[in-house]
Write an enzyme that holds these catalytic residues in place. Structure first.
Site, PDB file in Angstrom:
ATOM      1  N   MET A 127     -46.663 -10.927  10.456  1.00  0.00           N
ATOM      2  CA  MET A 127     -47.204 -12.127  10.923  1.00  0.00           C
ATOM      3  C   MET A 127     -46.238 -12.067  12.448  1.00  0.00           C
ATOM      4  O   MET A 127     -46.786 -12.759  13.507  1.00  0.00           O
ATOM      5  CB  MET A 127     -46.670 -13.338  10.238  1.00  0.00           C
ATOM      6  N   ASP A 142     -52.699 -17.587  31.108  1.00  0.00           N
ATOM      7  CA  ASP A 142     -51.847 -18.506  31.844  1.00  0.00           C
ATOM      8  C   ASP A 142     -51.548 -18.027  33.200  1.00  0.00           C
ATOM      9  O   ASP A 142     -51.919 -18.780  34.176  1.00  0.00           O
ATOM     10  CB  ASP A 142     -50.549 -18.788  31.183  1.00  0.00           C
TER      11      ASP A 142
END
EC number: 4.6.1.17
Length: 177
Positions: A127, A142
């Site tokens: 993870m 972004d």
């Protein structure tokens, strides 16, 4: 009101219990206290596809927000370190290694992101690697969105993992071509 999630997530054969559910079907963080501490690694990858124009801006170092790849590498490391804060049932881990590699790929056009994580713990670091890739890809988006809002993030997945009770695993193939 209590909702029993266990029955919703059971396989037909009932042999594959979802480990994040207790016997009553409530969500829980898995108790790993009886598991052995072992060396564990994970490698995950993903791709940011973009327009040719955005790729050229990135390649030529003309992004208005600055050093895109360096920022995304730092973001990947930070994302790995904060995984337990973002994913509710993940254990906080002491990471012994995080490496983020971002590679320009003119064939996409875009950026390939690969993150390697390592720990000595009672649970794996898959993870953390996946979160690192996600945060790096989002950072690229972004920083280049002024040039190309149509960028896509694709191919997020685990490439391989080592260690732990389930042993080593490697995905056939690789990131999107």
């Amino acid at each position: 009101m209590f909702i029993n999630l266990r029955d919703s997530f059971m396989s037909q054969s009932s042999s594959h219990l979802i480990t994040h559910l207790d016997a009553q079907g409530r969500l829980r963080m898995v108790d790993v206290s009886d598991k052995n501490v072992t060396s564990r690694t994970a490698i995950a990858e993903g791709v940011v596809r973009m327009s040719q124009t955005a790729f050229e801006v990135l390649r030529d170092g003309r992004a208005g927000k600055g050093a895109v790849l360096a920022a995304a590498e730092m973001a990947a490391i930070g994302g790995c370190k904060r995984t337990a804060e973002l994913i509710p049932l993940c254990h906080p881990l002491s990471l012994t290694k995080v490496q983020a590699v971002l590679t320009l790929d003119a064939r996409l056009p875009g950026v390939r992101v690969q993150v390697t994580t390592k720990t000595c713990a009672q649970t794996g670091v898959e993870m953390e690697a996946l979160t690192g890739v996600s945060v790096a890809c989002l950072t690229v988006y972004d920083m280049l969105k002024a040039v190309d809002k149509g960028m896509t993030i694709e191919g997020l997945g685990l490439c391989e993992k080592t260690g732990g009770k389930s042993g080593d695993w490697r995905r056939a193939g690789g990131a999107l071509s």
